[in-house]
Design a protein around this motif. Structure first.
Motif, PDB file in Angstrom:
ATOM      1  N   SER A  61       1.835 -10.234   6.474  1.00 47.60           N
ATOM      2  CA  SER A  61       2.602  -9.064   6.558  1.00 47.60           C
ATOM      3  C   SER A  61       1.649  -7.763   6.769  1.00 47.60           C
ATOM      4  CB  SER A  61       3.348  -8.774   5.235  1.00 47.60           C
ATOM      5  OG  SER A  61       4.154 -10.131   4.981  1.00 47.60           O
ATOM      6  N   LEU A  62       0.666  -7.820   6.230  1.00 48.16           N
ATOM      7  CA  LEU A  62      -0.068  -6.373   6.246  1.00 48.16           C
ATOM      8  C   LEU A  62      -0.655  -6.537   7.691  1.00 48.16           C
ATOM      9  CD1 LEU A  62      -1.542  -4.184   5.207  1.00 48.16           C
ATOM     10  CD2 LEU A  62      -3.644  -5.445   4.619  1.00 48.16           C
ATOM     11  N   GLY A  63      -1.356  -7.375   8.269  1.00 46.44           N
ATOM     12  CA  GLY A  63      -1.742  -7.480   9.657  1.00 46.44           C
ATOM     13  C   GLY A  63      -0.588  -7.158  10.793  1.00 46.44           C
ATOM     14  N   LEU A  64       0.528  -7.628  10.344  1.00 53.31           N
ATOM     15  CA  LEU A  64       1.481  -7.423  11.433  1.00 53.31           C
ATOM     16  C   LEU A  64       2.071  -5.990  11.364  1.00 53.31           C
ATOM     17  CD1 LEU A  64       3.614 -10.853  10.788  1.00 53.31           C
ATOM     18  CD2 LEU A  64       2.355 -10.244  13.031  1.00 53.31           C
ATOM     19  N   SER A  65       1.886  -5.475  10.249  1.00 51.94           N
ATOM     20  CA  SER A  65       2.548  -4.043  10.125  1.00 51.94           C
ATOM     21  C   SER A  65       1.410  -2.990  10.656  1.00 51.94           C
ATOM     22  CB  SER A  65       2.698  -3.504   8.761  1.00 51.94           C
ATOM     23  OG  SER A  65       1.954  -4.012   7.614  1.00 51.94           O
ATOM     24  N   GLN A  66       0.192  -3.552  10.446  1.00 60.01           N
ATOM     25  CA  GLN A  66      -0.904  -2.777  11.093  1.00 60.01           C
ATOM     26  C   GLN A  66      -1.056  -2.828  12.850  1.00 60.01           C
ATOM     27  OE1 GLN A  66      -4.249  -4.953   9.151  1.00 60.01           O
ATOM     28  NE2 GLN A  66      -4.567  -2.651   7.802  1.00 60.01           N
ATOM     29  N   ALA A  67      -0.443  -3.906  13.117  1.00 59.33           N
ATOM     30  CA  ALA A  67      -0.277  -4.192  14.659  1.00 59.33           C
ATOM     31  C   ALA A  67       0.653  -3.470  15.353  1.00 59.33           C
ATOM     32  CB  ALA A  67      -0.255  -5.794  14.914  1.00 59.33           C
ATOM     33  N   ALA A  68       1.717  -3.561  14.472  1.00 60.32           N
ATOM     34  CA  ALA A  68       3.057  -2.806  14.860  1.00 60.32           C
ATOM     35  C   ALA A  68       2.749  -1.137  14.735  1.00 60.32           C
ATOM     36  CB  ALA A  68       4.184  -3.004  13.856  1.00 60.32           C
ATOM     37  N   ALA A  69       1.916  -0.746  13.993  1.00 64.44           N
ATOM     38  CA  ALA A  69       1.581   0.736  14.088  1.00 64.44           C
ATOM     39  C   ALA A  69       0.607   1.050  15.205  1.00 64.44           C
ATOM     40  CB  ALA A  69       0.845   0.975  12.481  1.00 64.44           C
ATOM     41  N   ARG A 324       1.281   5.449   3.327  1.00 66.41           N
ATOM     42  CA  ARG A 324       0.193   5.513   2.289  1.00 66.41           C
ATOM     43  C   ARG A 324      -0.558   4.208   2.016  1.00 66.41           C
ATOM     44  NH1 ARG A 324       4.528   7.849  -1.123  1.00 66.41           N
ATOM     45  NH2 ARG A 324       4.528  10.184  -0.657  1.00 66.41           N
ATOM     46  N   MET A 325       0.423   3.151   2.338  1.00 61.12           N
ATOM     47  CA  MET A 325      -0.333   1.882   2.201  1.00 61.12           C
ATOM     48  C   MET A 325      -1.381   1.618   3.459  1.00 61.12           C
ATOM     49  SD  MET A 325       1.333  -1.911   2.722  1.00 61.12           S
ATOM     50  CE  MET A 325       1.585  -1.869   4.698  1.00 61.12           C
ATOM     51  N   LEU A 326      -0.740   2.057   4.485  1.00 63.52           N
ATOM     52  CA  LEU A 326      -1.906   1.654   5.473  1.00 63.52           C
ATOM     53  C   LEU A 326      -3.301   2.560   5.347  1.00 63.52           C
ATOM     54  CD1 LEU A 326       0.624   1.616   8.664  1.00 63.52           C
ATOM     55  CD2 LEU A 326      -0.594  -0.228   7.433  1.00 63.52           C
TER      56      LEU A 326
END
Ligand code: 13P
Ligand code: SF4
Length: 330
Positions: A61-69, A324-326
Protein backbone atom coordinates in the motif's frame (compact mmCIF):
# COMPACT_ATOMS: atom_id res chain seq x y z
CA UNK A 1 -22.43 -1.01 -25.87
CA UNK A 2 -23.63 2.60 -25.43
CA UNK A 3 -22.92 4.98 -22.53
CA UNK A 4 -26.26 4.42 -20.81
CA UNK A 5 -25.89 0.63 -20.94
CA UNK A 6 -22.39 0.91 -19.48
CA UNK A 7 -23.62 3.19 -16.69
CA UNK A 8 -26.43 0.76 -15.78
CA UNK A 9 -24.03 -2.13 -15.73
CA UNK A 10 -21.60 -0.25 -13.51
CA UNK A 11 -24.37 0.53 -11.06
CA UNK A 12 -25.53 -3.05 -10.98
CA UNK A 13 -22.32 -5.06 -11.26
CA UNK A 14 -19.47 -2.62 -10.61
CA UNK A 15 -17.69 -3.61 -13.84
CA UNK A 16 -18.38 -3.66 -17.56
CA UNK A 17 -19.45 -7.18 -18.45
CA UNK A 18 -18.75 -6.90 -22.17
CA UNK A 19 -18.12 -10.10 -24.13
CA UNK A 20 -14.55 -10.31 -25.40
CA UNK A 21 -13.80 -12.40 -28.48
CA UNK A 22 -11.58 -15.39 -27.67
CA UNK A 23 -9.16 -14.27 -30.40
CA UNK A 24 -8.29 -11.08 -28.47
CA UNK A 25 -4.86 -11.42 -26.90
CA UNK A 26 -5.57 -9.71 -23.60
CA UNK A 27 -1.99 -9.06 -22.47
CA UNK A 28 -1.02 -7.62 -25.88
CA UNK A 29 -4.15 -5.47 -26.04
CA UNK A 30 -3.71 -4.17 -22.50
CA UNK A 31 -0.11 -3.18 -23.27
CA UNK A 32 -1.19 -1.52 -26.53
CA UNK A 33 -3.99 0.48 -24.88
CA UNK A 34 -1.72 1.44 -22.01
CA UNK A 35 0.82 2.95 -24.40
CA UNK A 36 -1.80 4.61 -26.61
CA UNK A 37 -3.52 6.26 -23.61
CA UNK A 38 -0.37 7.01 -21.58
CA UNK A 39 -1.70 4.93 -18.69
CA UNK A 40 0.20 3.34 -15.81
CA UNK A 41 -0.87 0.06 -14.22
CA UNK A 42 -0.37 -0.23 -10.45
CA UNK A 43 -1.03 -3.67 -8.94
CA UNK A 44 -1.11 -4.79 -5.32
CA UNK A 45 0.68 -7.99 -4.24
CA UNK A 46 -2.68 -9.62 -3.45
CA UNK A 47 -4.08 -9.74 -6.99
CA UNK A 48 -3.56 -12.75 -9.27
CA UNK A 49 -0.02 -13.33 -10.55
CA UNK A 50 -0.86 -12.47 -14.17
CA UNK A 51 -2.14 -9.07 -13.00
CA UNK A 52 1.05 -8.48 -11.03
CA UNK A 53 3.17 -9.42 -14.06
CA UNK A 54 1.44 -6.94 -16.37
CA UNK A 55 1.86 -4.02 -13.94
CA UNK A 56 4.29 -1.12 -14.32
CA UNK A 57 4.59 -1.16 -10.56
CA UNK A 58 3.64 -3.92 -8.12
CA UNK A 59 3.89 -3.31 -4.42
CA UNK A 60 2.35 -2.81 -1.00
CA UNK A 61 0.00 0.00 0.00
CA UNK A 62 2.83 2.43 0.79
CA UNK A 63 4.77 1.76 -2.42
CA UNK A 64 1.61 2.02 -4.49
CA UNK A 65 0.63 5.37 -2.99
CA UNK A 66 4.17 6.68 -3.57
CA UNK A 67 4.01 5.45 -7.18
CA UNK A 68 0.59 7.09 -7.62
CA UNK A 69 1.94 10.38 -6.24
CA UNK A 70 4.91 10.38 -8.60
CA UNK A 71 3.47 9.15 -11.90
CA UNK A 72 3.45 11.36 -14.98
CA UNK A 73 0.90 9.13 -16.76
CA UNK A 74 -2.50 10.58 -17.70
CA UNK A 75 -4.45 7.57 -16.43
CA UNK A 76 -3.79 5.47 -13.32
CA UNK A 77 -5.26 1.97 -13.58
CA UNK A 78 -5.42 0.59 -10.06
CA UNK A 79 -5.48 -3.19 -9.96
CA UNK A 80 -6.30 -3.54 -6.29
CA UNK A 81 -9.24 -2.42 -4.17
CA UNK A 82 -11.40 0.68 -3.96
CA UNK A 83 -9.64 2.51 -1.08
CA UNK A 84 -6.33 2.21 -2.94
CA UNK A 85 -7.73 3.73 -6.13
CA UNK A 86 -9.40 6.45 -4.04
CA UNK A 87 -6.06 7.22 -2.38
CA UNK A 88 -4.42 7.53 -5.80
CA UNK A 89 -7.16 9.97 -6.89
CA UNK A 90 -6.79 12.02 -3.69
CA UNK A 91 -3.03 12.46 -4.08
CA UNK A 92 -3.13 12.98 -7.81
CA UNK A 93 -6.54 14.57 -8.50
CA UNK A 94 -5.69 15.82 -11.99
CA UNK A 95 -5.30 12.21 -13.18
CA UNK A 96 -8.06 9.92 -14.30
CA UNK A 97 -8.07 6.94 -11.90
CA UNK A 98 -9.84 3.76 -12.98
CA UNK A 99 -10.44 0.46 -11.19
CA UNK A 100 -11.44 -2.75 -13.05
CA UNK A 101 -14.24 -3.54 -10.58
CA UNK A 102 -15.85 -0.88 -8.37
CA UNK A 103 -17.10 -3.58 -6.02
CA UNK A 104 -13.54 -4.49 -5.03
CA UNK A 105 -14.01 -3.20 -1.48
CA UNK A 106 -12.32 -3.98 1.83
CA UNK A 107 -13.72 -5.33 5.10
CA UNK A 108 -11.44 -3.02 7.08
CA UNK A 109 -12.60 0.07 5.22
CA UNK A 110 -16.23 -1.08 5.66
CA UNK A 111 -15.70 -1.57 9.40
CA UNK A 112 -15.30 2.17 10.00
CA UNK A 113 -18.20 4.23 8.62
CA UNK A 114 -17.24 7.92 8.82
CA UNK A 115 -20.38 9.03 10.72
CA UNK A 116 -19.88 6.42 13.47
CA UNK A 117 -16.18 7.21 13.64
CA UNK A 118 -16.89 10.95 13.96
CA UNK A 119 -19.11 10.24 17.00
CA UNK A 120 -16.39 8.00 18.49
CA UNK A 121 -13.69 10.63 17.89
CA UNK A 122 -15.84 13.31 19.57
CA UNK A 123 -15.46 11.39 22.86
CA UNK A 124 -11.69 12.04 22.75
CA UNK A 125 -11.25 15.75 21.97
CA UNK A 126 -7.55 15.77 22.95
CA UNK A 127 -6.59 12.82 20.78
CA UNK A 128 -4.95 12.92 17.36
CA UNK A 129 -6.10 10.34 14.83
CA UNK A 130 -3.85 7.95 12.93
CA UNK A 131 -5.71 5.91 10.33
CA UNK A 132 -4.48 2.89 8.46
CA UNK A 133 -4.65 3.60 4.72
CA UNK A 134 -7.24 0.79 4.44
CA UNK A 135 -10.14 3.19 5.06
CA UNK A 136 -12.58 5.28 3.06
CA UNK A 137 -11.85 8.78 1.75
CA UNK A 138 -14.44 10.10 4.24
CA UNK A 139 -12.58 8.54 7.14
CA UNK A 140 -9.35 10.05 5.86
CA UNK A 141 -10.96 13.50 6.17
CA UNK A 142 -11.29 12.81 9.94
CA UNK A 143 -7.64 11.78 10.27
CA UNK A 144 -4.44 13.63 11.22
CA UNK A 145 -1.96 11.23 9.62
CA UNK A 146 -2.42 8.12 7.48
CA UNK A 147 -0.13 5.11 7.88
CA UNK A 148 0.40 1.76 6.23
CA UNK A 149 1.70 -1.43 7.80
CA UNK A 150 5.15 -0.55 6.41
CA UNK A 151 5.48 2.80 8.21
CA UNK A 152 3.02 2.58 11.16
CA UNK A 153 5.74 2.56 13.85
CA UNK A 154 7.46 5.57 12.30
CA UNK A 155 4.19 7.50 12.01
CA UNK A 156 3.16 6.75 15.60
CA UNK A 157 6.60 7.72 16.88
CA UNK A 158 6.44 11.02 14.99
CA UNK A 159 3.99 12.16 17.71
CA UNK A 160 5.33 13.23 21.13
CA UNK A 161 5.08 10.43 23.72
CA UNK A 162 2.50 12.37 25.75
CA UNK A 163 0.19 12.98 22.76
CA UNK A 164 -2.89 10.74 23.17
CA UNK A 165 -3.76 8.90 19.98
CA UNK A 166 -6.65 7.08 18.34
CA UNK A 167 -5.78 4.34 15.82
CA UNK A 168 -8.35 3.25 13.22
CA UNK A 169 -9.66 1.05 11.74
CA UNK A 170 -7.52 -2.09 12.32
CA UNK A 171 -7.44 -3.17 15.97
CA UNK A 172 -4.91 -5.95 15.26
CA UNK A 173 -2.36 -3.64 13.65
CA UNK A 174 -3.11 -1.06 16.38
CA UNK A 175 -2.51 -3.63 19.14
CA UNK A 176 0.73 -4.72 17.52
CA UNK A 177 1.98 -1.12 17.19
CA UNK A 178 0.98 -0.44 20.83
CA UNK A 179 3.07 -3.44 21.90
CA UNK A 180 6.12 -2.25 19.94
CA UNK A 181 5.96 1.44 20.82
CA UNK A 182 4.65 1.15 24.39
CA UNK A 183 1.81 3.55 23.52
CA UNK A 184 -1.75 3.05 24.63
CA UNK A 185 -3.57 4.21 21.53
CA UNK A 186 -7.35 3.97 21.64
CA UNK A 187 -8.32 1.41 19.00
CA UNK A 188 -11.28 1.35 16.67
CA UNK A 189 -12.79 -2.14 16.56
CA UNK A 190 -12.13 -3.15 12.93
CA UNK A 191 -10.34 -6.09 11.34
CA UNK A 192 -9.45 -7.61 7.99
CA UNK A 193 -11.63 -10.59 7.11
CA UNK A 194 -8.64 -12.41 5.59
CA UNK A 195 -6.05 -11.87 8.33
CA UNK A 196 -8.37 -12.52 11.28
CA UNK A 197 -9.21 -15.99 10.00
CA UNK A 198 -5.91 -17.77 10.50
CA UNK A 199 -6.17 -20.83 12.70
CA UNK A 200 -3.60 -20.99 15.51
CA UNK A 201 -4.20 -24.75 15.90
CA UNK A 202 -3.68 -25.48 12.20
CA UNK A 203 -0.59 -23.25 12.07
CA UNK A 204 0.93 -25.04 15.08
CA UNK A 205 0.22 -28.40 13.38
CA UNK A 206 1.85 -27.17 10.20
CA UNK A 207 4.89 -25.91 12.13
CA UNK A 208 5.20 -29.39 13.72
CA UNK A 209 5.04 -30.99 10.28
CA UNK A 210 7.68 -28.56 8.94
CA UNK A 211 10.12 -27.88 11.79
CA UNK A 212 12.59 -26.45 9.25
CA UNK A 213 10.11 -23.74 8.16
CA UNK A 214 10.00 -20.18 9.53
CA UNK A 215 6.54 -18.82 10.30
CA UNK A 216 6.11 -15.20 9.16
CA UNK A 217 3.00 -13.01 9.43
CA UNK A 218 1.42 -9.70 8.47
CA UNK A 219 0.54 -7.42 11.45
CA UNK A 220 -3.15 -7.44 10.46
CA UNK A 221 -3.24 -10.97 11.97
CA UNK A 222 -4.61 -11.49 15.48
CA UNK A 223 -2.26 -11.48 18.49
CA UNK A 224 -2.18 -15.30 19.09
CA UNK A 225 -1.01 -15.74 15.48
CA UNK A 226 1.57 -12.96 15.75
CA UNK A 227 2.96 -14.53 18.94
CA UNK A 228 3.94 -17.60 16.90
CA UNK A 229 5.72 -15.59 14.20
CA UNK A 230 9.49 -15.43 13.79
CA UNK A 231 9.07 -12.27 11.71
CA UNK A 232 6.19 -9.77 11.39
CA UNK A 233 5.98 -7.22 8.60
CA UNK A 234 4.09 -5.56 5.76
CA UNK A 235 3.87 -7.43 2.47
CA UNK A 236 7.02 -5.73 1.16
CA UNK A 237 8.86 -6.42 4.42
CA UNK A 238 7.83 -10.11 4.31
CA UNK A 239 9.06 -10.33 0.71
CA UNK A 240 12.38 -8.76 1.71
CA UNK A 241 12.69 -11.08 4.71
CA UNK A 242 12.35 -14.34 2.76
CA UNK A 243 15.08 -13.16 0.40
CA UNK A 244 17.49 -12.34 3.23
CA UNK A 245 16.77 -15.31 5.49
CA UNK A 246 18.99 -18.40 5.26
CA UNK A 247 15.88 -20.59 5.66
CA UNK A 248 14.61 -22.57 2.70
CA UNK A 249 11.01 -22.95 3.83
CA UNK A 250 8.38 -20.48 5.09
CA UNK A 251 4.81 -20.65 6.34
CA UNK A 252 3.28 -17.34 5.29
CA UNK A 253 0.31 -15.71 7.05
CA UNK A 254 -0.88 -13.09 4.64
CA UNK A 255 -2.98 -13.10 1.47
CA UNK A 256 -1.66 -15.80 -0.86
CA UNK A 257 -1.07 -13.41 -3.80
CA UNK A 258 2.28 -12.42 -2.24
CA UNK A 259 3.52 -15.98 -2.80
CA UNK A 260 3.74 -15.17 -6.52
CA UNK A 261 6.50 -12.62 -5.84
CA UNK A 262 8.16 -14.81 -3.19
CA UNK A 263 8.46 -17.74 -5.61
CA UNK A 264 9.74 -15.41 -8.35
CA UNK A 265 12.36 -13.90 -6.04
CA UNK A 266 13.39 -17.23 -4.45
CA UNK A 267 12.64 -20.09 -6.86
CA UNK A 268 14.72 -22.49 -4.74
CA UNK A 269 12.68 -21.88 -1.57
CA UNK A 270 9.34 -23.38 -0.48
CA UNK A 271 6.39 -21.21 0.58
CA UNK A 272 3.37 -22.66 2.38
CA UNK A 273 0.26 -20.48 2.82
CA UNK A 274 -0.86 -20.42 6.47
CA UNK A 275 -4.22 -22.19 6.94
CA UNK A 276 -7.38 -20.38 7.95
CA UNK A 277 -10.15 -21.63 10.20
CA UNK A 278 -12.61 -22.29 7.41
CA UNK A 279 -10.60 -23.00 4.28
CA UNK A 280 -10.14 -26.45 2.86
CA UNK A 281 -7.57 -25.27 0.32
CA UNK A 282 -5.12 -24.20 3.05
CA UNK A 283 -4.76 -20.63 1.81
CA UNK A 284 -6.42 -17.30 2.40
CA UNK A 285 -7.58 -15.22 -0.52
CA UNK A 286 -9.09 -11.74 -0.37
CA UNK A 287 -12.30 -12.11 -2.36
CA UNK A 288 -12.23 -8.35 -3.08
CA UNK A 289 -8.72 -8.38 -4.54
CA UNK A 290 -9.65 -11.46 -6.54
CA UNK A 291 -12.50 -9.58 -8.28
CA UNK A 292 -9.79 -8.20 -10.60
CA UNK A 293 -9.12 -10.13 -13.81
CA UNK A 294 -7.25 -9.61 -17.08
CA UNK A 295 -10.55 -9.35 -18.97
CA UNK A 296 -11.92 -6.67 -16.62
CA UNK A 297 -8.60 -4.81 -16.80
CA UNK A 298 -8.73 -4.84 -20.60
CA UNK A 299 -12.33 -3.56 -20.76
CA UNK A 300 -11.64 -0.97 -18.05
CA UNK A 301 -8.70 0.44 -20.04
CA UNK A 302 -10.69 0.33 -23.28
CA UNK A 303 -13.61 2.38 -21.89
CA UNK A 304 -11.61 4.22 -19.19
CA UNK A 305 -14.31 3.12 -16.75
CA UNK A 306 -15.21 2.60 -13.93
CA UNK A 307 -13.66 5.88 -12.85
CA UNK A 308 -13.07 7.06 -9.28
CA UNK A 309 -14.92 10.35 -8.75
CA UNK A 310 -14.69 12.19 -5.43
CA UNK A 311 -16.12 15.53 -4.25
CA UNK A 312 -13.56 18.36 -4.33
CA UNK A 313 -13.86 19.08 -0.59
CA UNK A 314 -13.21 15.42 0.28
CA UNK A 315 -10.11 15.44 -1.93
CA UNK A 316 -8.84 18.62 -0.28
CA UNK A 317 -9.36 17.36 3.29
CA UNK A 318 -8.24 13.77 2.73
CA UNK A 319 -5.08 14.91 0.96
CA UNK A 320 -3.53 16.43 4.11
CA UNK A 321 -3.11 13.24 6.19
CA UNK A 322 -1.84 11.31 3.16
CA UNK A 323 0.70 14.03 2.32
CA UNK A 324 1.85 14.04 5.97
CA UNK A 325 2.39 10.28 5.74
CA UNK A 326 4.36 10.59 2.51
CA UNK A 327 6.54 13.34 4.01
CA UNK A 328 7.26 11.35 7.19
CA UNK A 329 7.98 8.20 5.13
CA UNK A 330 10.66 9.69 2.88
P1 13P B 1 0.19 -3.78 2.88
O1 13P B 1 0.08 -3.74 1.41
O2 13P B 1 0.47 -2.44 3.42
O3 13P B 1 1.13 -4.81 3.41
O4 13P B 1 -1.28 -4.13 3.44
C1 13P B 1 -1.87 -5.31 3.18
C2 13P B 1 -3.32 -5.20 2.89
O5 13P B 1 -4.15 -5.72 3.56
C3 13P B 1 -3.73 -4.43 1.75
O6 13P B 1 -5.09 -4.51 1.65
FE1 SF4 C 1 -9.09 -5.30 2.91
FE2 SF4 C 1 -8.10 -7.47 4.08
FE3 SF4 C 1 -8.69 -7.55 1.49
FE4 SF4 C 1 -6.61 -6.08 2.36
S1 SF4 C 1 -6.81 -8.28 2.45
S2 SF4 C 1 -8.18 -5.46 0.87
S3 SF4 C 1 -7.37 -5.39 4.33
S4 SF4 C 1 -10.16 -7.25 3.17
Amino acid sequence: MNGEQIQNMLTEKGFIDEPVDASVKLVEEINRLKKEKNAVILSHYYVDGELQDIADYVGDSLGLSQAAAETTADIIVFVGVHFMAETAKIINPSKKVILPDLKAGCSLADSAPADKFAAFKAQYPNHKVISYINCTADLKTLTDVICTSANAVKIVESFPKDQPLIFAPDKNLGNYINSITGREMILWDGACMVHEKYSVEKIVDLMDQHPDAEFIAHPECEKPVLLLAKYIGSTTALLGYVQKSASKKFIVATESGILHQMVKACPDKIFIPAPSIDSTCGCNDCSYMKLNSLQKLYICLKHELPEIILPEDVIQKAQLPIRRMLEIST
